[in-house]
Each structure stands twice: as C-alpha cells, then as structure tokens.
Design an enzyme around this catalytic site. Structure first.
Site, short mmCIF file in Angstrom:
data_model
loop_
_atom_site.label_atom_id
_atom_site.label_comp_id
_atom_site.label_asym_id
_atom_site.label_seq_id
_atom_site.Cartn_x
_atom_site.Cartn_y
_atom_site.Cartn_z
N GLU A 85 5.84 -31.72 22.99
CA GLU A 85 4.73 -32.68 22.93
C GLU A 85 4.60 -33.20 21.51
O GLU A 85 4.68 -32.44 20.54
CB GLU A 85 3.42 -32.04 23.38
CG GLU A 85 2.22 -33.00 23.33
CD GLU A 85 0.93 -32.36 23.81
OE1 GLU A 85 -0.12 -32.60 23.17
OE2 GLU A 85 0.97 -31.61 24.80
N ASP B 272 14.63 -65.56 33.15
CA ASP B 272 14.64 -65.65 34.62
C ASP B 272 13.80 -64.51 35.19
O ASP B 272 14.25 -63.36 35.28
CB ASP B 272 16.08 -65.57 35.13
CG ASP B 272 16.17 -65.64 36.65
OD1 ASP B 272 15.12 -65.84 37.30
OD2 ASP B 272 17.28 -65.48 37.18
N GLU C 59 -11.30 -36.71 28.40
CA GLU C 59 -9.87 -36.46 28.60
C GLU C 59 -9.56 -36.45 30.08
O GLU C 59 -10.00 -35.57 30.82
CB GLU C 59 -9.47 -35.12 27.97
CG GLU C 59 -8.01 -34.77 28.15
CD GLU C 59 -7.66 -33.38 27.65
OE1 GLU C 59 -6.45 -33.08 27.54
OE2 GLU C 59 -8.59 -32.57 27.40
N HIS D 4 -2.01 -36.57 29.29
CA HIS D 4 -3.46 -36.65 29.28
C HIS D 4 -3.87 -37.88 28.47
O HIS D 4 -3.30 -38.16 27.41
CB HIS D 4 -4.07 -35.40 28.63
CG HIS D 4 -3.67 -34.13 29.32
ND1 HIS D 4 -3.93 -32.89 28.79
CD2 HIS D 4 -3.03 -33.90 30.49
CE1 HIS D 4 -3.47 -31.95 29.60
NE2 HIS D 4 -2.91 -32.56 30.64
N GLU E 245 6.12 -27.07 23.94
CA GLU E 245 5.16 -26.88 25.04
C GLU E 245 5.47 -25.58 25.79
O GLU E 245 6.30 -24.78 25.37
CB GLU E 245 5.21 -28.09 25.99
CG GLU E 245 4.09 -29.09 25.75
CD GLU E 245 2.72 -28.54 26.09
OE1 GLU E 245 2.63 -27.65 26.97
OE2 GLU E 245 1.73 -28.99 25.48
N GLU F 110 -1.41 -37.85 25.23
CA GLU F 110 -0.72 -36.61 24.90
C GLU F 110 0.51 -36.53 25.81
O GLU F 110 0.47 -35.91 26.86
CB GLU F 110 -1.63 -35.39 25.12
CG GLU F 110 -2.91 -35.41 24.29
CD GLU F 110 -3.83 -34.25 24.63
OE1 GLU F 110 -3.33 -33.23 25.14
OE2 GLU F 110 -5.05 -34.39 24.42
N ARG G 95 -6.86 -35.79 32.82
CA ARG G 95 -5.74 -34.86 32.70
C ARG G 95 -4.64 -35.05 33.76
O ARG G 95 -3.61 -34.39 33.66
CB ARG G 95 -6.27 -33.42 32.78
CG ARG G 95 -7.19 -33.06 31.62
CD ARG G 95 -7.81 -31.68 31.80
NE ARG G 95 -6.83 -30.62 31.96
CZ ARG G 95 -6.16 -30.06 30.97
NH1 ARG G 95 -6.36 -30.45 29.72
NH2 ARG G 95 -5.30 -29.09 31.21
N ARG H 31 -10.45 -26.07 31.28
CA ARG H 31 -9.37 -27.05 31.37
C ARG H 31 -8.80 -27.20 32.78
O ARG H 31 -7.78 -27.87 32.94
CB ARG H 31 -8.23 -26.64 30.42
CG ARG H 31 -8.61 -26.71 28.96
CD ARG H 31 -7.51 -26.14 28.06
NE ARG H 31 -7.89 -26.20 26.65
CZ ARG H 31 -7.53 -27.16 25.80
NH1 ARG H 31 -6.79 -28.15 26.24
NH2 ARG H 31 -7.92 -27.13 24.55
N GLU I 203 4.08 -35.48 27.13
CA GLU I 203 5.03 -34.37 27.11
C GLU I 203 6.38 -34.83 27.64
O GLU I 203 6.46 -35.78 28.43
CB GLU I 203 4.50 -33.21 27.96
CG GLU I 203 3.18 -32.65 27.43
CD GLU I 203 2.49 -31.72 28.41
OE1 GLU I 203 1.59 -30.97 27.98
OE2 GLU I 203 2.83 -31.75 29.61
#
Length: 443
Positions: free
Chosen positions: A195, A53, A332, A244, A188, A131, A334, A315, A133
């Site tokens: 992670e 359903d 990547e 990420h 982390e 990645e 982020r 970063r 976390e």
C-alpha cells in the site's frame, strides 16, 4: 497541485526538449487510453483541436457519431521521469467533447465534474484521499504474470522479509518526481501485497492521481521484473486489495463534517452524508466494486466490509470515522477496490452523500462492536443489511436505484450495464479449476 497556463506548457516543453505528449483519457470501465502527439502538435492540442475516433473506445459511441475532441486540462501537465534523454515524454489528462463542442456524456471525468458542480451549488467542495492496495508478482520465463509472490511478509514488515521494498521505494520516488506527496508506504497483510498512500486533494485531482498512480506502479514494477496488479482478489485464502476512500466536504473554508459540540464531534451534514452513503450503498457497489472478482474480496474474515453499517470506533463496518477531528474530520468508505473507475466512484459516492444532506437522511446508530462476530440473528435484530454478494446483485441494485442511475446518465448507465451483463454471463459459463478438483472424481 501545480497550476499551468497554455504558455507555461509550451515554454516548459521547449526548454526540456519534450518530443512526445500523451493526451490521456479514461473509458467508462476505468481503463486509461491515450493519443500520442509530437511536440509540433502541442499548440493545436492546447487549442482543443485534436480529434480521435470515439467508436474505437468500448462504451463510447457508434461509428456514425465517432468524431470526438480531446480537451487537455493544463493543470494535469507532467513530464514522465522514466523517459529521459531522446524521446522525452510528457502527458496531459483530457476531457472528451463531442464534435459540436459539448461535454461528452460518456466521459467519466465529465460525469464527476457534473456532480462536483452540484456540490458547489450547495456550497461544498469535496476532498478525497484513497488508500490503494496492490500485489507484486513474479513473471514467468515469457514475461507473463504469475501469482507467485515476492515474499512471505505481513503488515509493516521490513527487508529482507519484505522483498518488494526496493520496487515500492522506487515507485514512491517516481511519484514524488511527478508532484505527489507520499504520506506512507508499507507492506500489507498478504504476501506480496503493498500500500502507498498519497495526500488527499480535491476530488477531481484525486481521481486523476489514482489513474496516474496505477500507471506508475505498473511501469516501475515492470522495471524490477515484477507484475503489479490491482485485481481485487488475485489469491485465494488471503485478504484482497481495497481502495478505501477518505472523503470530506468543506464549506466557506471550514470542514463541514466537524462540529465540536455535535454527537461524536460530527456535524449534521456529516451524519446525513453517512445516511446517504448507506442508503445508496448497494447500487454504488456496481461502480465501486465493478468486477466479478470484486466480490471474492467482500467476504467475512478477510478485513473487507460486508455489512452496511458505520462506526467511529471499529473497522468492521462499511463506513468508519477516523479518530482525528477538526480540519481532519473525514468519512472512510471501505468497500471500494482499486479496479474501479475513480471518476465514477467519486461521482456516485459524492452524489449519495449530497442526497443524504439534501433529504436529511439520518443514519442508524453506529455499531461499535465487531460485526463479523455477531450472529445472523443479532445482525437481523440490529437491522444491519449486507452489501450485494456478487456482481449480478449489485447490478440489480443499480437498476433499482434511480438516483444513482441518474448520476451516471443514460449513455454511461446503458453501456456499463450491458458490458457487466456480458461479463456476468461469461463468468457463469466458466468451468473453474475448483469445480474440476471438487467434482471430477466424485461423479
């Protein structure tokens, strides 16, 4: 990824005495749902004859059009290692189809498949590696989750400081039994934060794996007397949890993002892909950062990206290019967090990148200094815009981006936006503990 036929699954289930099979699918908000059947119904399920359903699932269909079919992906078959002995259980991830046997437009897996087909028509195959976390918290005497953490550990700490190590180890072992290739696991930055990274795969398999990963983490944490949460920002004053997404395109068996003679050893396709991601980043945030709470993580000073920029060195921007080149060349992204629907997140990011390639959207120059340390004037002079500051802003950006809206399709877009409008409205009406502490004695 293991390949299975219908006959393989029937034979394995008979040999392993599998009694129950969970037919899993995902709603538009990224919540896993399932219909459990007994082994006697397995052949019927593999013939795509199991109905459910759809009106009972938030964001799916109205009651007058509720009959829907589940079509199992045989390659997603896996036996749950935590359910041995009597009641042994396996699962199959399914696509949702309508009663007239057409792919349901509100099924996130179908939406991702449509974009993957578009990439295939352009000659590309997308690979992605997340990645993700998460936090491990104690539960109270009633078993309800708290925000009391296991430890005071930081990046890469070991036991006895990292008191979540045993749970993390068992999560990794369970995932490996289910066919995952674990590349790394570690504590982390924040207390209680962890992670686990698993190997990249094609985008559809990776999205399936993210959903499986979340289930395993929560189940194994529970067996350790802990509560695992993928909430982006459960604790004030410490970094939140991100997811990420590392992504690359392959063409004719070669990494389409690598060019040994290109600037930064990146191909034009890679640069255009970056341009597409940056062009559509504000609208994508509504999907990659889907909660009111998501934007408590996207603030300066806690390692999460705030500014729409890219770099092959630092970063702090939205997009980073990891150092490895050749077959490992990748982009990547982020800002996504683990509360997002991985199917929709993969769909909109890939679609944005393909738009960049198709329309040759050239990204601005990379920003190779710490953007967080720049003044507002420096960011203005560098033409560095910001991501949306809250869910309301991201939904507004999504409404204004016809291309990303088109990726979702009218059905998914309309129901998603309506649900998020209600979420934002409810949030605005809340009186928070912070407000009580801040104002009740002053006014």
């Amino acid at each position: 990824m293991q390949k299975y036929t219908k006959e393989d699954i029937l034979r394995i289930c008979n040999r392993e005495n599998i009694e129950f099979i969970r037919l899993q699918f995902t709603d538009i908000f990224g919540t896993m749902k399932n219909v459990a059947i007994t082994s006697k119904q397995l052949e019927k399920a593999l013939n795509n004859e199991i109905m459910f359903d759809g009106s009972s699932i938030e964001g799916f269909v109205r009651i007058e059009e509720s009959d829907m079919y589940l079509r199992p992906d045989t390659n997603s078959f896996v036996i749950f290692p935590w359910r041995g002995g009597e009641g042994k259980t396996a699962r199959l991830i399914c696509d949702v189809y309508t009663a007239d046997n057409k792919p349901f437009e509100g099924c996130p897996r179908n939406i991702l498949k449509q974009v993957l087909n578009r990439a295939h028509d352009m000659g590309y195959t997308m690979y992605a590696g997340p990645e993700a976390e998460f936090f491990l918290f104690h539960t109270d005497e009633k078993g309800n989750p708290t925000t009391i953490t296991q430890d005071n550990a930081e990046y890469f700490d070991l036991a006895p400081v990292d008191l979540g190590e045993n749970a993390r180890r068992d999560i990794c072992l369970t995932l490996e039994k289910m066919g995952f290739e674990i590349e790394a696991s570690h504590h982390e930055n924040a207390p209680g934060q962890h992670e686990i990274d698993f190997k990249y795969d094609d985008a559809l398999t990776t999205a399936d794996n993210v959903m499986t990963f979340k289930i395993v983490v929560r189940i194994i944490a529970q067996k350790h007397g802990l509560h695992a949460t993928f909430m982006p920002k459960p604790v004030f004053g410490v970094p939140g949890s991100g997811m990420h997404i590392n992504q690359s395109l392959f063409k004719d068996g070669e990494n389409a993002f690598f060019d040994e003679d290109g600037e930064y050893q990146l191909s034009k396709d890679a640069l255009y892909y970056i341009g597409g991601l940056m062009e559509h980043a504000p609208a994508m945030a509504a999907i990659t950062n889907p909660l009111v709470n998501s934007y408590k993580r996207l603030v300066s000073g806690y390692e999460a990206p705030v500014y729409i920029a890219w770099s092959h060195k630092n970063r702090s921007p939205l997009i980073r290019i990891p150092a490895k080149r050749g077959v490992s060349t990748r982009i990547e992204l982020r800002n996504p967090d683990p509360s997002c629907n991985p199917y929709l997140a993969m769909a909109v990011t890939l679609a944005a990148g393909l738009d960049g390639i198709k329309n040759q959207i050239v990204p601005p120059l990379p920003i190779n200094r710490n953007i967080y340390s720049m003044t507002k004037q420096e960011r203005k002079e560098g033409h560095i815009p910001s991501l949306p500051k809250n869910l309301y802003e991201s939904m507004k950006a999504l409404k204004e981006d016809k291309y990303i809206r088109g990726v979702l399709g009218p059905h998914c877009y309309e129901r998603y936006v309506e649900a998020k409008r209600i979420e934002w409205q409810q949030y605005q009406m809340q009186v928070t503990p912070w407000e009580i502490r801040q104002y009740i004695n002053k006014f």
